[in-house]
Design a protein around this motif. Structure first.
Motif, PDB file in Angstrom:
ATOM      1  N   GLU A   1       8.493  -3.875   6.541  1.00  0.00           N
ATOM      2  CA  GLU A   1       7.939  -4.527   7.053  1.00  0.00           C
ATOM      3  C   GLU A   1       6.236  -3.180   6.941  1.00  0.00           C
ATOM      4  O   GLU A   1       5.177  -3.805   7.245  1.00  0.00           O
ATOM      5  N   ARG A   2       6.056  -2.560   6.424  1.00  0.00           N
ATOM      6  CA  ARG A   2       4.702  -2.359   5.202  1.00  0.00           C
ATOM      7  C   ARG A   2       4.797  -2.958   3.693  1.00  0.00           C
ATOM      8  O   ARG A   2       3.853  -2.189   2.957  1.00  0.00           O
ATOM      9  N   LEU A   3       5.202  -3.884   3.763  1.00  0.00           N
ATOM     10  CA  LEU A   3       5.419  -4.702   2.416  1.00  0.00           C
ATOM     11  C   LEU A   3       3.591  -5.293   2.416  1.00  0.00           C
ATOM     12  O   LEU A   3       2.915  -5.254   1.018  1.00  0.00           O
ATOM     13  N   SER A   4       2.798  -5.216   3.439  1.00  0.00           N
ATOM     14  CA  SER A   4       1.210  -5.740   3.418  1.00  0.00           C
ATOM     15  C   SER A   4       0.323  -4.180   2.828  1.00  0.00           C
ATOM     16  O   SER A   4      -0.707  -4.569   2.105  1.00  0.00           O
ATOM     17  N   GLU A   5       1.372  -3.575   2.658  1.00  0.00           N
ATOM     18  CA  GLU A   5       0.381  -1.570   2.020  1.00  0.00           C
ATOM     19  C   GLU A   5       0.528  -1.981   0.574  1.00  0.00           C
ATOM     20  O   GLU A   5      -0.193  -1.766   0.269  1.00  0.00           O
TER      21      GLU A   5
ATOM     22  N   LEU B   1       1.681  -3.925  -1.406  1.00  0.00           N
ATOM     23  CA  LEU B   1       1.319  -5.225  -2.467  1.00  0.00           C
ATOM     24  C   LEU B   1      -0.028  -4.649  -3.220  1.00  0.00           C
ATOM     25  O   LEU B   1      -0.035  -5.604  -4.621  1.00  0.00           O
ATOM     26  N   PRO B   2      -0.997  -4.794  -2.816  1.00  0.00           N
ATOM     27  CA  PRO B   2      -2.143  -5.231  -3.376  1.00  0.00           C
ATOM     28  C   PRO B   2      -2.286  -3.555  -4.521  1.00  0.00           C
ATOM     29  O   PRO B   2      -2.802  -4.130  -5.933  1.00  0.00           O
TER      30      PRO B   2
ATOM     31  N   LEU C   1       6.159  -2.269  -6.839  1.00  0.00           N
ATOM     32  CA  LEU C   1       6.055  -2.454  -5.169  1.00  0.00           C
ATOM     33  C   LEU C   1       6.454  -0.647  -4.783  1.00  0.00           C
ATOM     34  O   LEU C   1       5.947  -0.120  -3.755  1.00  0.00           O
TER      35      LEU C   1
ATOM     36  N   ILE D   1       9.122   1.344   0.178  1.00  0.00           N
ATOM     37  CA  ILE D   1       9.221   0.454   0.165  1.00  0.00           C
ATOM     38  C   ILE D   1      10.454  -0.394   0.697  1.00  0.00           C
ATOM     39  O   ILE D   1      11.015  -1.611   1.758  1.00  0.00           O
TER      40      ILE D   1
ATOM     41  N   SER E   1       4.312   1.658  -3.277  1.00  0.00           N
ATOM     42  CA  SER E   1       4.637   2.294  -1.688  1.00  0.00           C
ATOM     43  C   SER E   1       4.998   4.400  -2.240  1.00  0.00           C
ATOM     44  O   SER E   1       4.161   4.992  -1.094  1.00  0.00           O
TER      45      SER E   1
END
Length: 520
Positions: free
Chosen positions: A274-278, A280-281, A258, A269, A262
């Motif tokens: 809060e930007r975990l969704s960015e 994660l992929p 992660l 990260i 990031s």
């Protein structure tokens, strides 16, 4: 200049090898030719590069395929030649000399199964020391002929039963030598090593149950011997503490993946959760490569009835992970099984990474998520070549827009290539041990560590990996029960391909070649 000097040195070695092989007639020439075809793709690629001639990906693959085909063909010719007893004797003599000079001990070892027994380069002192702890009585290490009943650590009644498993159709015993907690049985191998090893193991189990293990290998004089050791020296299963450590390392690897994802997108990260969704992929993409690698190991291990430990992932901020470490929890029956299990992991991880890379390049377009400096593509011969073929003139711009899958694939290829390095108990080291033997692996490990130390002067990543190998993975894998029979030529060709792709991933493009390609 350096490339030219290396090429001249390689040509000199091949010329010297030809002069050494010529007196042995056709077996010698065929063995020398196998060495030539193994080195051929490397020499041609770097030779053309030094001359300013660029080979595209199709040309490189053609060289590899042609080399593999020629290697297999020459191996068949060599085995056919070995049917002549005089030729087989010449081939065996050549092997004993060439294994110390050319490093191509597997080139003529495929003559026939009987000849392999006397040609193997493994020593009995190495595997025995790995398989059994020293005896506290002070009687360990004796290698001379002694009073068997008085000095052999194995009880006299068990020793008598063990000596009864030998016969004129498998292994004709002539001497019994005490060694640590077991015994070495010297004699003459009769028939094919794989069949003899299987019969001896079955007879030992029938007579004494699961109390002892037999190993067929070669002594320092390259003569076949049988070692019998107590089963208490078998590889131990993973303990609860080790399993907890494996889980902790897996969690840490997810965290570093992660972090890597990031940082690639310009944030941290841990400072911006809060930007975990960015992030994660991309982290999941790295995890997919690692998962495919481990799945490859486990599928082959289960298929071949081999027990392996849980993966011990190696978290890294630079790549998300350096791969993982795995150990065998059961004795391997032969070197083919060692090759298959070791090769399956990098093969699966490499295929997934390559698919990610190609899809990412195809899907890249102006406005893609990532913008990389064009000079970034000079960091890998393979990636730079593929990017030039797919993206074309876009690589001549200052910044190149690429799809996230391309980044995932590149990181996955680097992780896979690192694990394919020919050193110790890395996957690449196990592959080398399976194909070429323990002595060749020891030499390859030393060369790899020296190169990593040199590169480490400029790249701390290489130095970190060298230290890791030295402290955790520098020793060869313990011997197989049949440690004489070598894998077939097709597997040797796959090993060659894996090593070549490893170099193409890790070696950067030279500035002159990058300019000719129009990269940066």
């Amino acid at each position: 200049m350096i490339t030219t000097l290396l090429l001249l040195a390689a040509v000199g070695i091949l010329t010297w090898g030809f002069l050494q092989a010529k007196p042995y007639g056709e077996p010698g020439i065929l063995a020398w030719l196998q060495t030539v075809v193994l080195m051929g793709p490397w020499l041609l690629f770097f030779g053309f590069s030094a001359a300013g001639i660029y080979l595209n990906l199709a040309g490189i693959l053609l060289l590899v395929v042609a080399s593999a085909g020629a290697y297999i063909y020459l191996g068949r010719r060599l085995r056919a030649t070995a049917k002549d007893p005089l030729a087989a004797k010449r081939a065996a003599t050549l092997m004993n000399e060439a294994s110390e000079t050319t490093g191509s001990s597997a080139a003529i070892a495929n003559t026939d199964e009987t000849t392999k027994a006397s040609e193997s380069s493994e020593s009995v002192s190495e595997p025995a020391s790995e398989s059994a702890p020293p005896e506290a009585s002070g009687k360990t290490g004796k290698t001379g002929e002694t009073d068997e009943d008085a000095l052999t650590p194995i009880p006299a009644e068990d020793l008598a039963v063990i000596e009864g498993i030998f016969g004129i159709d498998t292994f004709f015993r002539t001497k019994t030598v005490p060694y640590q907690e077991g015994a070495i049985f010297k004699g003459n191998l009769r028939g094919q090593p794989d069949q003899a090893a299987q019969v001896l193991s079955q007879k030992l189990t029938e007579k004494l149950g699961d109390r002892y293990r037999s190993f067929l290998l070669a002594d320092p004089d390259n003569k076949p011997v049988v070692i019998v050791l107590p089963s208490q020296n078998d590889p131990k299963p993973t303990s609860l503490t080790q399993r907890i450590l494996a889980v902790a390392l897996a969690i840490a690897t997810l965290a570093t993946s992660l972090e890597t994802a990031s940082i690639l997108q310009g944030f941290d990260i841990f400072q911006s959760p809060e930007r975990l969704s960015e992030a994660l992929p991309i982290a999941l993409g790295i995890a997919a490569v690692l998962g495919a690698h481990e799945l490859g190991h486990r599928l082959l291990a289960n298929r071949l009835n081999v027990k392996i430990s849980p993966p011990f992932f190696l978290p890294a901020w630079q790549l998300g992970a350096f791969g993982s470490l795995m150990r065998f929890e059961s004795i391997l029956p032969n070197r083919t099984v060692l090759f298959d299990v070791a090769f399956a992991g990098p093969a699966a991880g490499g295929i997934v990474s390559f698919i990610f890379l190609l899809l990412g390049l195809v899907l890249s377009h102006p406005g893609s998520l990532f913008q990389l400096p064009a000079t970034f593509f000079q960091g890998s011969i393979l990636v730079g070549t593929l990017a030039r073929a797919v993206l074309g003139d876009a690589l001549q711009s200052t910044l190149v827009d690429v799809h996230p899958l391309m980044i995932m694939g590149w990181i996955g290829l680097i992780i896979t290539a690192i694990n394919v390095m020919p050193a110790g108990q890395l996957d690449g080291g196990r592959v080398i041990q399976a194909i070429y033997g323990r002595k060749t692996l020891v030499r390859a490990t030393v060369v790899t560590l020296v190169l990593l130390a040199i590169v480490g002067l400029f790249n701390p990543l290489a130095l970190y990996w060298a230290v890791l190998i030295v402290f955790l993975q520098r020793q060869p894998e313990r011997p197989c029960q049949d440690d004489l029979t070598e894998p077939d030529d097709a597997r040797a060709a796959l090993a060659l391909l894996a090593l070549l792709l490893m170099l193409l991933v890790l070696l950067p493009l030279t500035p002159s070649l990058a300019i000719r390609l129009g990269i940066g």
